[in-house]
Design an enzyme around this catalytic site. Structure first.
Site, PDB file in Angstrom:
ATOM      1  N   CYS A 104       0.828  -1.214   0.000  1.00 33.49           N
ATOM      2  CA  CYS A 104       0.000   0.000   0.000  1.00 33.49           C
ATOM      3  C   CYS A 104       0.863   1.266   0.000  1.00 33.49           C
ATOM      4  CB  CYS A 104      -0.976  -0.039   1.172  1.00 33.49           C
ATOM      5  SG  CYS A 104      -2.279   1.191   1.035  1.00 33.49           S
ATOM      6  N   HIS A 239      -3.704  -5.341   0.859  1.00 29.53           N
ATOM      7  CA  HIS A 239      -3.017  -5.658   2.117  1.00 29.53           C
ATOM      8  C   HIS A 239      -3.031  -7.155   2.439  1.00 29.53           C
ATOM      9  CE1 HIS A 239      -2.423  -1.609   3.929  1.00 29.53           C
ATOM     10  NE2 HIS A 239      -3.434  -1.274   3.144  1.00 29.53           N
ATOM     11  N   GLU A 241      -1.289  -8.620   4.706  1.00 31.76           N
ATOM     12  CA  GLU A 241      -1.160  -8.832   6.163  1.00 31.76           C
ATOM     13  C   GLU A 241      -2.510  -8.714   6.872  1.00 31.76           C
ATOM     14  OE1 GLU A 241      -0.733  -6.069   4.689  1.00 31.76           O
ATOM     15  OE2 GLU A 241      -0.985  -4.332   6.002  1.00 31.76           O
TER      16      GLU A 241
END
Lengths: 278, 79
Positions: A104, A239, A241
């Site tokens: 990002c 994202h 994660e």
């Protein structure tokens, strides 16, 4: 490299805000990772025990967030600061095949740095940015799950353990539209394809390339993530994660075990697998 | 010396902020033909001449203020 020799640095400055979950993703997989402030690399005001060198690590991650308030352009200030203190080291780090990941805001930083698209193996950091991540076509902050088609044929070291062809990662950004220089759009796309640098492209639920809202920002060629020509630097807007566990997916209770792996975990497993072989 | 450095999008690059603003202005009943956005940095600096200052500003734009893929810059002298 043995697993206990792997050390991951997640770089932060004021305004980054995804460093904790990014560090956790690595820790859950049993390797050492820590959030490191850029200052710890160069400032005299940092106590000795907190001083770090880029060479203390074998993997660098630029996390999501709003570094330096997204002032000037998203990622521009972090990248300028990094260039002023770490440019040579970072160049060397990439040349030595160590992995660098930008998620990002991290992708925006790598773009502003001139590290991505990274066509030139011998000069991993270009003098000027060669692409841009512009304001979303919707002119809005787009925050929701997206579907991505994995298109890499094996060059990108961050997706080697990804088994699914279509994954779902969330996006959360206002400036994520991939823009190539005017008149060179097709040339860039062909080069990315030929060099196996395309990694993820936005698709609809059936896996077809589609416009808004499936492509959340209007990215050229629906591009969500690309790697450099060597495959050891990877930047993406979504994202991984944030979907480390299955229960973090919006449809977490449909069939599969909630405590199982989310779609994003394979990214972190892949880089660890790569480091073990390095 | 004081310069206003204007950063604007190159021709052909979509300006979503400008488009959204145009739409809103039209909804309010204003008959606007086009709206585009710019960012202005007022920079105060010391230099021997305007040329030297402009050279410095050009470098600032290249290294931080503008992304040459989508943006261009222009200078207007304030003082």
């Amino acid at each position: 490299m043995k697993p206990d020799e792997i050390r991951v640095a997640v770089l932060r400055i004021e305004g980054t805000n995804c460093e904790d979950e990014t560090v956790l993703a690595f820790k859950h997989l049993g390797v050492e990772a820590e959030a490191v402030h850029l200052k710890q690399f160069y400032s005299d005001s940092v106590p000795d025990r907190d001083r770090r060198s880029i060479w203390d690590y074998n993997c660098l991650v630029f996390p999501g967030g709003f570094s330096a308030g997204d002032y000037v352009r998203a990622g521009a200030i972090f990248s300028a600061r990094l260039k002023s203190v770490l440019r040579r080291d970072l160049e060397e780090f990439i040349k030595m095949d160590f992995p660098v990941l930008g998620i990002c805001n991290g992708f925006q930083i790598l773009t502003e740095l001139g590290v991505l698209p990274g066509f030139d193996e011998d000069r991993p950091i270009s003098d000027k940015p060669e692409m841009a991540l512009g304001i979303n076509d919707s002119s809005r902050f787009e925050c929701r799950p997206t579907f991505l088609r994995h298109e890499n044929r094996g060059n990108c070291i961050f997706t080697t353990k990804l088994e699914k062809e279509i994954v779902s990662f969330p996006v959360a950004h206002a400036e994520g539209k991939v823009i190539f220089p005017k008149g060179k759009e097709d040339e860039y796309f062909d080069m990315l394809t030929e060099n196996d640098q395309l990694v993820f492209r936005y698709v609809d639920a059936e896996g077809n390339y589609a416009g808004y809202p499936w492509n959340p920002n209007g990215s050229m060629f629906n591009i969500a993530g690309i790697c450099n020509v060597k495959g050891n630097v990877f930047g993406l807007m979504p994202h991984p994660e944030r979907v480390f566990w299955r229960y973090q997916h919006s449809d977490w209770n449909r069939g599969t075990k909630p405590e199982g792996a989310g779609d994003g975990r394979a990214i972190f497993e892949s880089v660890i697998e790569y480091l073990k072989r390095l | 010396m004081i310069a206003d450095v204007y950063i604007e999008l190159k021709e052909g690059v979509v300006d979503p902020e400008g488009e959204a603003t145009k739409k809103a202005l039209r909804l309010l009943g204003f008959n606007v033909r086009n709206v585009s956005t710019r960012k202005v940095f007022r920079i105060e600096l010391d230099a021997k001449s305007r040329e030297e200052a402009e050279k410095k500003i050009a470098e600032m734009c290249e290294r931080l203020l503008a992304n040459p893929v989508i943006q261009r810059y222009s200078i207007r002298w304030v003082d």
